[in-house]
Design an enzyme around this catalytic site. Structure first.
Site, PDB file in Angstrom:
ATOM      1  CE  LYS A  20      -2.549   0.794   3.690  1.00  0.00           C
ATOM      2  NZ  LYS A  20      -2.375   2.137   4.279  1.00  0.00           N
ATOM      3  NE  ARG A  25       6.259   6.596   0.120  1.00  0.00           N
ATOM      4  CZ  ARG A  25       5.479   6.420   1.180  1.00  0.00           C
ATOM      5  NH1 ARG A  25       4.382   5.666   1.077  1.00  0.00           N
ATOM      6  NH2 ARG A  25       5.777   6.979   2.334  1.00  0.00           N
ATOM      7  N   GLY A  90      -4.908   8.279   6.183  1.00  0.00           N
ATOM      8  CA  GLY A  90      -3.983   9.312   6.645  1.00  0.00           C
ATOM      9  C   GLY A  90      -2.924   9.630   5.612  1.00  0.00           C
ATOM     10  CD  GLN A 161       1.150   8.914   6.683  1.00  0.00           C
ATOM     11  OE1 GLN A 161       0.374   9.721   7.194  1.00  0.00           O
ATOM     12  NE2 GLN A 161       0.914   7.604   6.689  1.00  0.00           N
ATOM     13  CG  ASP A 285       1.926   1.082   9.918  1.00  0.00           C
ATOM     14  OD1 ASP A 285       1.326   1.751  10.788  1.00  0.00           O
ATOM     15  OD2 ASP A 285       2.079   1.467   8.751  1.00  0.00           O
ATOM     16  CE  LYS A 311       1.289   4.650  12.974  1.00  0.00           C
ATOM     17  NZ  LYS A 311       1.857   5.028  11.660  1.00  0.00           N
ATOM     18  NE  ARG A 315      -3.066   0.669  13.972  1.00  0.00           N
ATOM     19  CZ  ARG A 315      -2.557   0.846  12.761  1.00  0.00           C
ATOM     20  NH1 ARG A 315      -1.249   1.017  12.612  1.00  0.00           N
ATOM     21  NH2 ARG A 315      -3.342   0.857  11.703  1.00  0.00           N
ATOM     22  CE  LYS A 382      -6.503   3.027   7.221  1.00  0.00           C
ATOM     23  NZ  LYS A 382      -6.988   4.225   6.520  1.00  0.00           N
TER      24      LYS A 382
END
Length: 403
Positions: A20, A25, A90, A161, A285, A311, A315, A382
């Site tokens: 992902k 990108r 996000g 990001q 992650d 997140k 989490r 997602k």
């Protein structure tokens, strides 16, 4: 949607889903290129669909062709006022804001309440300093103005990001730019993925030293054909079964990948060997799958966990809440989480995904040991829409129930 999982042992082979991170990108670079590009190996997850929708709003043309997207690029400097729907992504929101600040036109970015509550301080400070508009409006953000080339100083301890978002936009400005990162730099591997995508598109952004990125202005993105590599972040959920008595082979992963989450292949043996202390600063992650793997092995202490609260869900605390239903009690501190060793028992009540894809997938590992029901299981859409089908292909009994 709820899923009920029966105890079982995962065995077999499964192909890694597309990354992902790289899909975002490569899609953005294709949309900024003159001419037509083809990006192969795409998965229609909700996050990727959000990025595709936003690029279309900026003027690009995207057409799905099986597992590929054909992209005719646009010039965001000439974009008209538009509404960009970021859903719950996000990455999409943070990548799009700088692109929306190239035309001078009013732009609205919409998303879920959870998404819009996530921090945007880097862009808020930048817009204030440059006299640009960035304000929260009901159900979204409103931005307007034109970024200027020059020197930017950004904390390296925030989400990469923000920096990646600037790296997509600054090459289009009529002048060279520089981004100075204040140490420590977290999630550097994600910045390297952005640089890889930019270089593949003909934009020579580079590190001049450990903390400085050089961005040439007046750059042109080149159209071409690219392929999204396999995703280590989601592959980790399958390989984690090997730490719990399973036998799963994951194919389609690039051995020389720059993905930081490939580090799970170093972490899993450490967890299987004995109690470990692992730093998650550069791979947040992986936290949910590592917490579960630690509980199924010998326990562990995880540091660098502060950012987990920002997140899709909080989490650290969410995993503590859900794992407690299995009798596994996590100790959550400011920047440290301890997972004890133990024998999880079947939960006496349904589990909750908290609308977080990684929480849902992590809980499936525990359910495969004890059995259990996960509510809100559609959260996997997602990033990994066919996760439950893939799990069944490995011999795990997963039944879907509509809520």
């Amino acid at each position: 949607m709820n899923v009920v999982i029966q105890p079982g042992t995962a065995r077999g082979s499964v192909a890694a889903p597309p990354s992902k991170s790289m899909a975002h990108r490569l899609l953005i670079c294709a949309a900024l290129a003159e001419g037509e590009s083809l990006v192969r190996g795409m998965d229609p997850s909700q996050d990727i669909l959000a990025t595709a929708d936003c690029l279309t709003a900026l003027g690009a043309s995207l057409t799905w062709e099986g597992d590929a997207i054909r992209v005719r690029g646009c010039d965001p400097r000439k974009a008209a006022s538009a509404v960009l729907r970021c859903r719950e992504s996000g990455s999409t929101l943070r990548f799009m804001i700088p692109l929306c600040l190239l035309s001078g036109q009013a732009m609205r970015l919409e998303g879920s309440e959870t998404l819009l509550s996530r921090p945007l301080s880097v862009y808020e400070d930048l817009c204030r300093d440059q006299g640009l508009l960035l304000e929260h409006a009901e159900g979204g953000l409103r931005v307007q103005g034109c970024l200027t080339a020059g020197e930017y100083t950004v904390s390296g301890s925030i989400s990469s990001q923000f920096i990646s978002g600037l790296l997509f936009a600054l090459p289009l400005l009529p002048g060279n730019s520089r981004i100075r990162l204040l140490p420590p730099v977290e999630s550097r591997s994600y910045l390297d993925l952005t640089l890889q995508a930019l270089r593949d598109a003909g934009v020579p952004v580079s590190w001049s030293d450990e903390y400085t990125l050089e961005i040439p202005g007046n750059s042109r993105f080149h159209a071409g054909e690219t392929v999204v590599e396999g995703d280590y972040s989601n592959a980790a959920f399958f390989e984690a079964f090997n730490c719990a008595g399973g036998s799963v082979a994951v194919t389609g992963l690039r051995p020389d990948s720059l993905q930081g989450d490939r580090v799970y292949r170093d972490f899993f043996p450490l967890l299987a060997k004995g109690p470990a202390e692992l730093d998650l600063t550069d791979c947040p992650d992986l936290a949910p799958v590592l917490f579960v793997t630690a509980a199924l092995c010998h326990g562990a202490v995880f540091t660098g966990t502060r950012r987990l609260r920002f997140k899709e869900s909080d989490r650290g605390n969410v995993m503590a809440e859900e794992m407690a239903k299995f009798g596994v009690i996590l100790n959550v501190e400011e920047n440290r989480i301890t997972v004890p060793a133990g024998v999880p028992h079947a939960p006496s009540e349904p589990l909750d995904s908290h609308n977080d894809h990684r929480i849902a997938m992590a809980l499936s590992l525990l359910c495969a040991r004890t059995g259990g029901e996960i509510r809100g299981a559609e959260a996997v859409r997602k990033s990994f829409p066919d996760y439950w089908d893939r799990l069944r292909s490995l011999g795990i009994n997963v039944s879907v129930q509509n809520a």
